[in-house]
Design an enzyme around this catalytic site. Structure first.
Site, PDB file in Angstrom:
ATOM      1  N   GLY A  10       0.824  -1.212   0.000  1.00  0.00           N
ATOM      2  CA  GLY A  10       0.000   0.000   0.000  1.00  0.00           C
ATOM      3  C   GLY A  10       0.848   1.248   0.000  1.00  0.00           C
ATOM      4  O   GLY A  10       0.553   2.208   0.718  1.00  0.00           O
ATOM      5  N   GLY A  14      -0.114   8.147   0.893  1.00  0.00           N
ATOM      6  CA  GLY A  14      -0.404   8.130   2.319  1.00  0.00           C
ATOM      7  C   GLY A  14       0.693   7.560   3.190  1.00  0.00           C
ATOM      8  O   GLY A  14       1.892   7.765   2.954  1.00  0.00           O
ATOM      9  N   GLY A  16       1.745   4.520   3.640  1.00  0.00           N
ATOM     10  CA  GLY A  16       2.643   3.567   3.010  1.00  0.00           C
ATOM     11  C   GLY A  16       3.755   4.235   2.233  1.00  0.00           C
ATOM     12  O   GLY A  16       4.922   3.826   2.324  1.00  0.00           O
ATOM     13  N   SER A 139      -5.288  -0.430  13.844  1.00  0.00           N
ATOM     14  CA  SER A 139      -6.001   0.817  14.136  1.00  0.00           C
ATOM     15  C   SER A 139      -6.622   0.721  15.517  1.00  0.00           C
ATOM     16  O   SER A 139      -6.943  -0.374  15.990  1.00  0.00           O
ATOM     17  CB  SER A 139      -7.103   1.049  13.098  1.00  0.00           C
ATOM     18  N   TYR A 161     -14.597  -2.856   8.911  1.00  0.00           N
ATOM     19  CA  TYR A 161     -13.233  -2.349   9.072  1.00  0.00           C
ATOM     20  C   TYR A 161     -12.705  -2.648  10.475  1.00  0.00           C
ATOM     21  O   TYR A 161     -11.563  -3.103  10.632  1.00  0.00           O
ATOM     22  CB  TYR A 161     -13.212  -0.844   8.809  1.00  0.00           C
TER      23      TYR A 161
END
Length: 280
Positions: A10, A14, A16, A139, A161
């Protein structure tokens, strides 16, 4: 990090991209993984422009596809004779229910199972490169996660998520136990609430809310700080099985601490990725 090889999923934007950039600045050879060839090549070129002399390799795979994850792992094993750091970073949130080509709800497939499958496919290379590190971006949403909430009926983007992020933390704990004494560590982290494009797959109220709050969120470079800390800092050498935020270990939810749940999710995830039950 000179002489080390790192892989970041990823990494086209952002957190990554900033993680890969930070590793290149530290002297590592960096492999970046993206879903789109043009975007991945642009990200690699941007890192090379920022860090003259950096060696950056671009790999392309849709990590929601188990076949593509396996193909990616084969490419990485062919390209590298060592792997010192694996950063599982790729993820997204989706506002509608869908299943992948493997018949799995796509949030769980991309945000959790891809972490596990890629890690296991590269585990021998990581062990051969020990000391090595596995860093998984989870997260704080894991704290509201519940396993078994991916039904098409009453689908919720946030629930899906949060379940996947709980999966990341459970997987990391179970993996760390299995890696004890191997010289390979595994930790997970909360990057902060970062202004990235990870919610690009959403519309409706969540997509609108994200657009409204995005100007007030932290920058991707700040969001990458804990990933880089876990990937590079001597302070966490030998530290494994923990969850970090702001570069410090912090408590996880009661569900994430449940060793029986860790083992159930490990076993069920192995079945979902088609790995043999005899795997440790």
């Amino acid at each position: 990090m000179t002489g080390t090889v790192c892989l970041v999923t990823g990494a086209t934007s952002g957190i990554g991209h900033e993680t890969a950039l930070g590793l290149a600045r530290a002297g590592a050879r960096v492999g970046i993984v993206g879903r789109d060839r043009a975007r991945t090549d642009r990200s690699a070129q941007a890192i090379r422009a920022d860090v003259p002399g950096a060696v950056v390799d671009a790999f392309v795979a849709d990590l929601s596809s188990q076949a593509q994850v396996r193909h990616l792992a084969a490419e990485v094993r062919s390209a590298y004779d060592r792997l010192d750091v694996l950063v599982n970073n790729a993820g997204a949130i989706f506002d509608s229910h869908a299943v992948t080509e493997d018949g799995i709800e796509r949030t769980w497939a991309l945000d959790h199972l891809a972490y596990m499958l890629l890690t296991l496919e590269l585990l021998d290379l990581l062990k051969a490169s020990a000391p090595a590190r596995i860093v998984s971006v989870a997260s704080m949403a894991h704290k509201r996660g519940r396993i078994g909430t991916d039904s098409a009926t009453g689908y919720s983007a946030i629930k899906a998520y949060s379940q996947a992020k709980l999966g990341n933390v459970l997987f990391t704990a179970a993996l760390a136990r299995r890696l004890a004494g191997s010289g390979v560590t595994a930790n997970s982290l909360h990057p902060g609430v970062v202004a990235t494009g990870f919610a690009g797959g959403t519309g409706g109220w969540f997509g609108l809310a994200w657009k409204v709050i995005r100007p007030f969120l932290i920058a991707p470079s700040d969001g990458a700080a804990t990933s880089l800390h876990l990937a590079t800092s001597p302070d966490v050498e030998g530290v494994s099985g923990l969850y970090f935020a702001r570069c410090r270990p912090v408590p996880v939810s009661a569900a994430a601490r449940d060793e029986a749940l860790q083992e159930r999710v490990w076993a069920s995830s192995l079945r979902q990725i088609g790995e043999p039950g005899s795997l440790p």
